[in-house]
Scaffold this motif. Structure first.
Motif, PDB file in Angstrom:
ATOM      1  N   ALA A   1       0.831  -1.217   0.000  1.00 28.01           N
ATOM      2  CA  ALA A   1       0.000   0.000   0.000  1.00 28.01           C
ATOM      3  C   ALA A   1       0.861   1.262   0.000  1.00 28.01           C
ATOM      4  N   VAL A   2       2.075   1.171   0.572  1.00 26.84           N
ATOM      5  CA  VAL A   2       2.997   2.316   0.580  1.00 26.84           C
ATOM      6  C   VAL A   2       3.358   2.727  -0.850  1.00 26.84           C
ATOM      7  N   PHE A   3       3.462   1.737  -1.742  1.00 29.10           N
ATOM      8  CA  PHE A   3       3.950   2.027  -3.096  1.00 29.10           C
ATOM      9  C   PHE A   3       2.833   2.349  -4.091  1.00 29.10           C
ATOM     10  N   THR A   4       1.609   2.526  -3.577  1.00 23.62           N
ATOM     11  CA  THR A   4       0.522   3.021  -4.428  1.00 23.62           C
ATOM     12  C   THR A   4       0.622   4.554  -4.482  1.00 23.62           C
ATOM     13  N   PRO A   5       0.010   5.192  -5.479  1.00 22.21           N
ATOM     14  CA  PRO A   5       0.068   6.666  -5.542  1.00 22.21           C
ATOM     15  C   PRO A   5      -0.426   7.312  -4.239  1.00 22.21           C
ATOM     16  N   GLU A   6      -1.532   6.797  -3.690  1.00 15.47           N
ATOM     17  CA  GLU A   6      -2.066   7.371  -2.455  1.00 15.47           C
ATOM     18  C   GLU A   6      -1.102   7.141  -1.278  1.00 15.47           C
ATOM     19  N   GLY A   7      -0.539   5.954  -1.199  1.00 16.38           N
ATOM     20  CA  GLY A   7       0.418   5.644  -0.137  1.00 16.38           C
ATOM     21  C   GLY A   7       1.648   6.534  -0.224  1.00 16.38           C
ATOM     22  N   LEU A   8       2.172   6.695  -1.417  1.00 18.89           N
ATOM     23  CA  LEU A   8       3.366   7.535  -1.604  1.00 18.89           C
ATOM     24  C   LEU A   8       3.070   8.985  -1.226  1.00 18.89           C
ATOM     25  N   ARG A   9       1.853   9.452  -1.547  1.00 24.44           N
ATOM     26  CA  ARG A   9       1.481  10.819  -1.184  1.00 24.44           C
ATOM     27  C   ARG A   9       1.425  10.964   0.345  1.00 24.44           C
ATOM     28  N   GLN A  10       0.848   9.957   1.002  1.00 23.33           N
ATOM     29  CA  GLN A  10       0.706  10.027   2.465  1.00 23.33           C
ATOM     30  C   GLN A  10       2.045   9.938   3.187  1.00 23.33           C
ATOM     31  N   ILE A  11       2.937   9.034   2.742  1.00 26.26           N
ATOM     32  CA  ILE A  11       4.234   8.953   3.442  1.00 26.26           C
ATOM     33  C   ILE A  11       5.049  10.216   3.174  1.00 26.26           C
ATOM     34  N   GLU A  12       4.836  10.810   2.008  1.00 29.16           N
ATOM     35  CA  GLU A  12       5.565  12.040   1.677  1.00 29.16           C
ATOM     36  C   GLU A  12       5.215  13.155   2.673  1.00 29.16           C
ATOM     37  N   GLU A  13       3.975  13.171   3.123  1.00 29.15           N
ATOM     38  CA  GLU A  13       3.561  14.149   4.144  1.00 29.15           C
ATOM     39  C   GLU A  13       4.367  13.970   5.429  1.00 29.15           C
TER      40      GLU A  13
ATOM     41  N   LEU B   1       7.266  12.335   5.752  1.00 29.40           N
ATOM     42  CA  LEU B   1       8.674  12.636   5.481  1.00 29.40           C
ATOM     43  C   LEU B   1       8.888  14.145   5.478  1.00 29.40           C
ATOM     44  N   GLY B   2       7.913  14.872   4.936  1.00 28.29           N
ATOM     45  CA  GLY B   2       8.002  16.330   4.888  1.00 28.29           C
ATOM     46  C   GLY B   2       8.051  16.940   6.289  1.00 28.29           C
ATOM     47  N   TYR B   3       7.308  16.350   7.197  1.00 26.89           N
ATOM     48  CA  TYR B   3       7.304  16.823   8.588  1.00 26.89           C
ATOM     49  C   TYR B   3       8.701  16.683   9.209  1.00 26.89           C
ATOM     50  N   TYR B   4       9.287  15.506   9.033  1.00 24.07           N
ATOM     51  CA  TYR B   4      10.630  15.276   9.587  1.00 24.07           C
ATOM     52  C   TYR B   4      11.673  16.158   8.882  1.00 24.07           C
ATOM     53  N   ARG B   5      11.515  16.300   7.553  1.00 24.10           N
ATOM     54  CA  ARG B   5      12.466  17.137   6.795  1.00 24.10           C
ATOM     55  C   ARG B   5      12.424  18.587   7.279  1.00 24.10           C
ATOM     56  N   GLU B   6      11.224  19.061   7.580  1.00 26.71           N
ATOM     57  CA  GLU B   6      11.093  20.448   8.044  1.00 26.71           C
ATOM     58  C   GLU B   6      11.745  20.592   9.426  1.00 26.71           C
ATOM     59  N   ASN B   7      11.590  19.579  10.277  1.00 22.87           N
ATOM     60  CA  ASN B   7      12.320  19.604  11.560  1.00 22.87           C
ATOM     61  C   ASN B   7      13.822  19.728  11.312  1.00 22.87           C
ATOM     62  N   ALA B   8      14.325  18.910  10.390  1.00 23.15           N
ATOM     63  CA  ALA B   8      15.761  18.909  10.103  1.00 23.15           C
ATOM     64  C   ALA B   8      16.196  20.276   9.568  1.00 23.15           C
ATOM     65  N   ARG B   9      15.348  20.856   8.714  1.00 25.06           N
ATOM     66  CA  ARG B   9      15.686  22.162   8.139  1.00 25.06           C
ATOM     67  C   ARG B   9      15.771  23.226   9.239  1.00 25.06           C
ATOM     68  N   ILE B  10      14.802  23.201  10.160  1.00 29.43           N
ATOM     69  CA  ILE B  10      14.796  24.155  11.281  1.00 29.43           C
ATOM     70  C   ILE B  10      16.064  24.012  12.125  1.00 29.43           C
ATOM     71  N   MET B  11      16.428  22.758  12.393  1.00 26.44           N
ATOM     72  CA  MET B  11      17.620  22.497  13.207  1.00 26.44           C
ATOM     73  C   MET B  11      18.880  22.973  12.484  1.00 26.44           C
ATOM     74  N   ALA B  12      18.964  22.647  11.192  1.00 24.20           N
ATOM     75  CA  ALA B  12      20.146  23.024  10.418  1.00 24.20           C
ATOM     76  C   ALA B  12      20.276  24.544  10.343  1.00 24.20           C
ATOM     77  N   GLN B  13      19.136  25.211  10.109  1.00 23.94           N
ATOM     78  CA  GLN B  13      19.130  26.672  10.020  1.00 23.94           C
ATOM     79  C   GLN B  13      19.644  27.299  11.320  1.00 23.94           C
ATOM     80  N   ALA B  14      19.169  26.771  12.443  1.00 29.05           N
ATOM     81  CA  ALA B  14      19.592  27.301  13.746  1.00 29.05           C
ATOM     82  C   ALA B  14      21.101  27.115  13.942  1.00 29.05           C
ATOM     83  N   LEU B  15      21.617  25.950  13.586  1.00 27.06           N
ATOM     84  CA  LEU B  15      23.049  25.690  13.764  1.00 27.06           C
ATOM     85  C   LEU B  15      23.879  26.593  12.850  1.00 27.06           C
ATOM     86  N   ARG B  16      23.382  26.772  11.623  1.00 23.27           N
ATOM     87  CA  ARG B  16      24.093  27.648  10.684  1.00 23.27           C
ATOM     88  C   ARG B  16      24.186  29.065  11.264  1.00 23.27           C
TER      89      ARG B  16
END
Lengths: 393, 393
Positions: free
Chosen positions: B285-297, B299-314
């Motif tokens: 189900a992860v590899f269906t279009p709907e599944g990929l869209r949902q996991i991307e959400e 992943l986006g949440y974690y990526r934004e956390n990482a971006r915030i952390m990286a920005q602060a360190l920079r």
């Protein structure tokens, strides 16, 4: 890079692929004939409601941030380890906390446990045997000795007199023979293992089929077994988990002063990440009173099949082991036929599929395995066809 | 019986238990302080609806006699293997049928794959490193060489000039450093492996975090990699499967003329019984279009956390790797502090928990791992506290 050359020593097994080919050919040539399969070693009844209810509830937990479960303990959640300890208490065996390890099945653990042992150990396996015991040791390059299971010893070989083994495989009730050791016979193996300093790898995958209280359901019912045995068990046949995957292994703290227990914990934490949370919840549901009642119904269905098959063979005067305490029957082929000859005859004349005994080792020659996992009416029909065939021989 | 004495060469790791002890002590002494954990390597968002829907549907199948699934193919169901082949096509990689093996996780396969190799192989692992690469080889008694990942090479070591290795571990994006190889750098490793006849064990567990198209998400994006590399991947971080357990391993048919593929199939059919049917349905189900869209959400949440952390360190002028293409940040401890000193300071003064770099190897000394798997507000708060602490130093 050098590959593990011991893999070249593995023999290819064509047993089940040859059977499939022969069955397909018969189907193509005689599409009017309804073929009945008593060769399968897989369950056919669905998961019981206690298990599917637990699965649905656990899936809901996993879909909710507050109740989501990520990495769990590699050795299993305590709620399941405790459930299994309780199940052993019912068999009269008290296990320590920390002695039960949850896994994805007995097959995995039976293979992976060999990580703990040096290559330089001599392995003793009964013949006929579940091929995995042999293959996993061939892969590691270990010396393998065989112990003859025969009609004379009821396919329950006693410990050898002249051989000193280091790692001993026992499976009781046995696959493929259905034969089950009694306490005295198993006690002789425990005494032998302790005398020669060997470890017994005890495969108890079919223990739930035992009803006769004179037969042990765990090797730990035998005095001294905790000093020499590791026990492998599974929910595959007990609760129809062949497709859900959950087993457990008991590594006693009394074995090698706790050393093997510590090594297995280290092995599992290093090379395994635990069984799915939802599957562990499903397994825990099996060990509740309601779960035990429900699986007992399914076990009863298979047991009744086995009883019907055994009764028919008895009436036909066919020698066999199993049928009681086991979903397997290992019958002697009629008229001194070899097991592939009998396979062909049964398939062509009766449209019944079984498994030739020689697929499990040389002592299986002349014997034939039937399983009790089929449907009731088909099982009865198969036995009627076998009876009619034998009357013509 | 002789045990595998190589287990005695394993070093006990007290990394996470020491951290837990220190955190518990701080909590007890300062119950008023809200401790924020940026040390965890586990996901925190629940399974997405496409996955839980697939699980519920599959559980219903398992509870019904007509749709029940028993033993499945050890290497995985075709519906999932095909789904993964489709996922690779999106990355520009075409895999053959039969090259993808489904398992219960990358950790299992990374350990078990070593069955295929002789003990007499030299292993090359980067330092710092995921401890499992080292421990699994110590257990087998193999010689291990290290390859220095340092600030100078951006924690992306190139192949060594003077060493000939047989088995090479690469992890990109890396755990613990978050650093990711580009095509040219990875190409150098593929060329080196082919020149010396080594096999690369490529851990791609964090590939889904890559968005920069100049970075490879699979080693097979590199010409010639199918002749020298096995790739391990997992749905743990991609789709939050840390508690559901499903991974996959690609063993190319072009590697050693298909020999390793055949050996791995034999290993898995002999020592494994496949991943639960319901989990494979969830993974598909992860590899269906709907599944990929949902996991991307997620992943986006974690990526934004990482971006915030990286920005602060920079903004704070702290040197680090990761933060992009990875849920991990590997930062240099301020003022030349060692990593346990910084751990203690951060815990006591700021109530923030991370992981000391030296827990991953000698080159991790003086560095510190933060993860992006926390909650958004807690992550922001943690970075504000770190900034305030650094300003006081």
């Amino acid at each position: 890079m050098r590959i593990n050359t011991h893999y070249q020593d593995l023999e290819d097994s064509y047993l089940f692929s040859t059977i499939a080919k022969k069955v397909a050919q018969q189907s193509a040539e005689h599409p009017e004939q309804k073929i009945i399969r008593l060769g399968i070693g897989d369950v056919t009844l669905p998961l019981c409601p206690a298990v599917t209810d637990a699965l649905h509830a656990a899936v809901d937990e996993m879909g909710n941030k507050e109740t989501f479960h990520g990495y769990g303990p590699e050795q299993g959640y305590d709620f399941l380890r405790e459930g299994i300890r309780g199940y052993y208490v019912q068999k009269g065996v008290v296990l320590e906390a920390g002695e039960v390890f949850i896994s994805d099945g007995a097959k995995s653990d039976l293979g992976n446990i060999l990580d703990l042992f040096d290559r330089d150990n001599t392995v003793l396996v009964p013949d006929p045997v579940y091929p995995v015991y042999v293959d996993t040791n061939v892969m590691a390059g270990r010396k393998i000795l065989y112990c003859d299971a025969t009609e004379q010893n009821g396919f329950l070989p006693p410990p050898p007199q002249e051989v000193e083994a280091d790692i001993i495989y026992l499976c009781s009730p046995n696959n493929p023979t259905g034969a089950a050791y009694n306490r005295e016979q198993l006690g002789a193996w425990v005494a032998y293992a302790r005398a020669v300093g060997a470890v017994i790898l005890y495969d108890a995958a079919y223990e739930a089929f035992i009803q006769d209280e004179s037969l042990p359901r765990s090797i730990y019912e035998i005095e001294g077994a905790k000093q020499c045995a590791i026990e492998f068990c599974s929910l595959s046949k007990t609760a129809g988990f062949t497709g859900l995957r959950c087993g457990y292994t008991v590594v006693p703290l009394a074995l090698c002063g706790g050393r093997l227990n510590a090594m297995w914990l280290r092995r599992q934490t290093t090379k395994f990440n635990g069984v799915p949370y939802i599957v562990q919840r499903a397994a825990a549901a099996v060990f509740t009173p309601e779960g035990l009642r429900q699986i007992e119904e399914n076990l009863g269905y298979y047991r009744e099949n086995a009883r019907i098959m055994a009764q028919a063979l008895r009436e036909m005067g066919v020698w066999f082991t199993g049928g009681e305490s086991s979903p397997y029957i290992f019958m002697k082929c009629p008229g001194g036929m070899d097991s592939w000859q009998y396979f062909d005859l049964l398939l062509k004349q009766a449209g019944v599929v079984g498994t030739p005994g020689e697929g499990f080792g040389k002592n299986g020659a002349g014997f034939f395995r039937l399983t009790a996992f089929g449907e009731r009416e088909a099982t009865k029909e198969a036995m009627a066809r076998i009876r009619a065939l034998h009357e013509k021989l």
